[in-house]
Design an enzyme around this catalytic site. Structure first.
Site, PDB file in Angstrom:
ATOM      1  N   LYS A  31       0.773  -1.222   0.063  1.00 30.71           N
ATOM      2  CA  LYS A  31       0.097  -0.040  -0.089  1.00 30.71           C
ATOM      3  C   LYS A  31       0.758   1.057   0.385  1.00 30.71           C
ATOM      4  O   LYS A  31       0.222   2.290  -0.647  1.00 30.71           O
ATOM      5  CB  LYS A  31      -1.041  -0.006   1.242  1.00 30.71           C
ATOM      6  CG  LYS A  31      -2.174  -0.896   1.190  1.00 30.71           C
ATOM      7  CD  LYS A  31      -3.294  -0.466   1.871  1.00 30.71           C
ATOM      8  CE  LYS A  31      -4.471  -1.378   1.783  1.00 30.71           C
ATOM      9  NZ  LYS A  31      -5.488  -0.937   2.950  1.00 30.71           N
ATOM     10  N   LYS A  79      -5.114  -9.917  -7.304  1.00 33.56           N
ATOM     11  CA  LYS A  79      -6.334 -10.461  -6.409  1.00 33.56           C
ATOM     12  C   LYS A  79      -7.683  -9.595  -6.706  1.00 33.56           C
ATOM     13  O   LYS A  79      -7.114  -8.329  -7.352  1.00 33.56           O
ATOM     14  CB  LYS A  79      -6.347 -10.328  -5.105  1.00 33.56           C
ATOM     15  CG  LYS A  79      -6.036  -9.197  -4.018  1.00 33.56           C
ATOM     16  CD  LYS A  79      -5.680  -9.372  -2.516  1.00 33.56           C
ATOM     17  CE  LYS A  79      -5.486  -7.856  -2.200  1.00 33.56           C
ATOM     18  NZ  LYS A  79      -5.417  -7.595  -0.845  1.00 33.56           N
ATOM     19  N   LYS A 134     -10.444  -3.616  -4.279  1.00 36.46           N
ATOM     20  CA  LYS A 134     -11.641  -2.333  -4.276  1.00 36.46           C
ATOM     21  C   LYS A 134     -11.069  -1.156  -5.156  1.00 36.46           C
ATOM     22  O   LYS A 134     -11.525  -0.322  -5.778  1.00 36.46           O
ATOM     23  CB  LYS A 134     -11.772  -1.926  -2.880  1.00 36.46           C
ATOM     24  CG  LYS A 134     -12.532  -2.543  -2.313  1.00 36.46           C
ATOM     25  CD  LYS A 134     -12.389  -2.183  -0.779  1.00 36.46           C
ATOM     26  CE  LYS A 134     -13.447  -2.963   0.213  1.00 36.46           C
ATOM     27  NZ  LYS A 134     -13.311  -2.566   1.736  1.00 36.46           N
TER      28      LYS A 134
HETATM   29  P1  AMP Z   1     -11.010  -5.182   2.864  1.00 34.86           P
HETATM   30  O1  AMP Z   1     -11.850  -4.793   1.873  1.00 34.86           O
HETATM   31  O2  AMP Z   1      -9.352  -5.223   2.880  1.00 34.86           O
HETATM   32  O3  AMP Z   1     -11.376  -4.481   4.288  1.00 34.86           O
HETATM   33  O4  AMP Z   1     -11.251  -6.778   3.126  1.00 34.86           O
HETATM   34  C1  AMP Z   1     -12.366  -7.007   3.862  1.00 34.86           C
HETATM   35  C2  AMP Z   1     -12.304  -8.696   3.963  1.00 34.86           C
HETATM   36  O5  AMP Z   1     -12.573  -9.379   2.665  1.00 34.86           O
HETATM   37  C3  AMP Z   1     -10.643  -9.237   4.572  1.00 34.86           C
HETATM   38  O6  AMP Z   1     -11.533 -10.178   5.236  1.00 34.86           O
HETATM   39  C4  AMP Z   1     -10.240  -9.699   3.327  1.00 34.86           C
HETATM   40  O7  AMP Z   1      -9.567 -10.857   3.573  1.00 34.86           O
HETATM   41  C5  AMP Z   1     -11.358 -10.011   2.346  1.00 34.86           C
HETATM   42  N1  AMP Z   1     -10.961  -9.957   1.036  1.00 34.86           N
HETATM   43  C6  AMP Z   1     -10.492  -8.805   0.302  1.00 34.86           C
HETATM   44  N2  AMP Z   1     -10.341  -8.813  -1.027  1.00 34.86           N
HETATM   45  C7  AMP Z   1     -10.550 -10.496  -1.191  1.00 34.86           C
HETATM   46  C8  AMP Z   1     -10.264 -11.299  -2.440  1.00 34.86           C
HETATM   47  N3  AMP Z   1      -9.984 -10.621  -3.489  1.00 34.86           N
HETATM   48  N4  AMP Z   1     -10.886 -12.651  -1.890  1.00 34.86           N
HETATM   49  C9  AMP Z   1     -11.081 -13.041  -0.971  1.00 34.86           C
HETATM   50  N5  AMP Z   1     -11.255 -12.291   0.224  1.00 34.86           N
HETATM   51  C10 AMP Z   1     -10.886 -11.017   0.050  1.00 34.86           C
END
Ligand code: AMP
Ligand code: TRP
Length: 344
Positions: free
Chosen positions: A115, A207, A210
């Site tokens: 990041k 991956k 967002k």
């Molecule tokens: P975040 O958007 O970073 O707050 O992620 C929220 C949750 O979604 C966390 O548990 C991440 O590990 C999961 N997550 C985010 N991106 C992915 C992805 N591409 N595949 C699976 N899980 C994800």
């Protein structure tokens, strides 16, 4: 002896563009744990602001994650849904943990490196200390289980290291208070299912994220049926038909990703999906995936939209959840102060 209760905690950042990876890797798992555990699900706004967030968007996105939790079936009466900044103990315990964690530990965090990028000097101090706040989120409830996607594994290991070091540093004071197994539990990651790492639809080596500039790379939870269909049809694939066994997915990341998504959406394993779809061309497999994705994700998007029309209702849920979260967090943090010799 004071026994630890099984308690689930997890969080999602309100940074916009909630996607299928968030749903399959995290939010859908959150919903499943409701029947067996006491669950606390947080919208981690203090984590979001470790990188710049426009204030109006932050408020909107906080409500949107809340709507996604509810639309996914999490019951805010039986369990707790709230936003992090309403419970001050998260930030207070994070300060304690800033003094527990070592700089060397944080230097190893790959998410910070990704990041912060090349311009590390200009990253916020908050982005660097982020994993300490995450440990505090979990441990201020003395939570024992944490459902997350694969990318959070390293942060969870750090949370365990912090809990362990705190327990060691203050072992005498902790024992004096009657805790025989340490004060903090070592939280267990729950990284399960066929979609713990959903990949970009445009590039099977990245991956789903967002922040990907290409909206075609992800299925957003707010996408309508036409958009879902378009994105799946445009998803990158290779020219071979699907194999009949998972071994045949090796070296074919895009195929593996679509099979994983199909499996997760249908509640089957990748093996089972290939048993019925092995030998199919992508054109027909993609059509089946479109139907499945629209059937499963469509109602969630629609419910989110409906919930977002009544922000007062969402805010009331967050306020009520925060009050109940505080009731758990405040006594835990009061014990921490006692343990550390901070006069209350
Ligand atoms: P975040 O958007 O970073 O707050 O992620 C929220 C949750 O979604 C966390 O548990 C991440 O590990 C999961 N997550 C985010 N991106 C992915 C992805 N591409 N595949 C699976 N899980 C994800
Ligand atoms: N770091 C997590 C993410 O980016 C979000 C998060 C913050 C979290 N605090 C948490 C997840 C506590 C689980 C438990 O996805």
């Amino acid at each position: 002896m004071i026994e630890l209760k099984q308690r689930v905690f997890s969080g999602v950042q309100p940074t916009g563009n909630l996607h299928l990876g968030n749903y399959l890797g995290a939010i859908a798992r959150f919903a499943e744990l409701q029947n067996s555990h006491e669950c606390i699900y947080c919208v981690v706004d203090l984590h979001a602001i470790t990188v710049w967030q426009d204030p109006a968007s932050l408020a909107h996105n906080t409500r949107e994650v809340t709507a996604a939790y509810i639309a996914a079936g999490i019951n805010p009466q039986d369990h707790i849904i709230f936003n992090q900044s309403q419970v001050a103990e998260h930030a207070e315990l994070a300060w304690m943990f800033n003094c527990t964690a070592r700089i060397g530990w944080l230097n190893r965090m790959t998410q910070f490196k990704e990041k912060a990028g090349k311009n590390r000097e200009n990253a916020s101090v908050g982005l660097y200390a982020y994993p300490n706040l995450m440990a505090a989120d979990i441990l201020v409830y003395r939570a024992t289980h944490v459902p997350v996607g694969e990318d959070q594994k390293q942060h969870l290991e750090l949370s365990r290291d912090i809990a362990q070091k705190f327990n060691n540093d203050f072992s005498e004071q902790i024992a004096d208070l009657g805790y025989n197994d340490g004060f903090f539990p070592l939280p267990e990651p729950l990284i399960t299912g066929p979609a713990t790492r959903v990949m970009s639809l445009r590039d099977g080596s990245k991956k789903m994220s967002k922040s990907d500039p290409s909206d075609l790379s992800r299925i957003n939870l707010t996408d309508d049926a036409d958009t879902i269909a378009k994105k799946i049809r445009k998803a990158k694939t290779d020219p071979e038909p699907l194999p009949s066994e998972t071994d045949g997915l090796k070296g074919r990341p895009e195929a593996e990703n679509l099979v994983g998504i199909f499996a997760a959406l249908s509640g089957a394993s990748a093996d089972e999906v290939l048993r019925t779809h092995g030998g199919a061309q992508f054109s027909s497999f993609k059509q089946d995936l479109v139907n499945l994705a629209v059937e499963k994700m469509g109602p969630i998007g629609a419910e989110m939209q409906k919930l977002m029309d009544d922000t007062a209702h969402i805010d009331a849920i967050l306020g009520d959840g925060a009050a109940r979260a505080r009731e758990i967090a405040a006594p835990v943090y009061a014990e921490v102060k006692k343990i550390a010799g901070l006069i209350a």
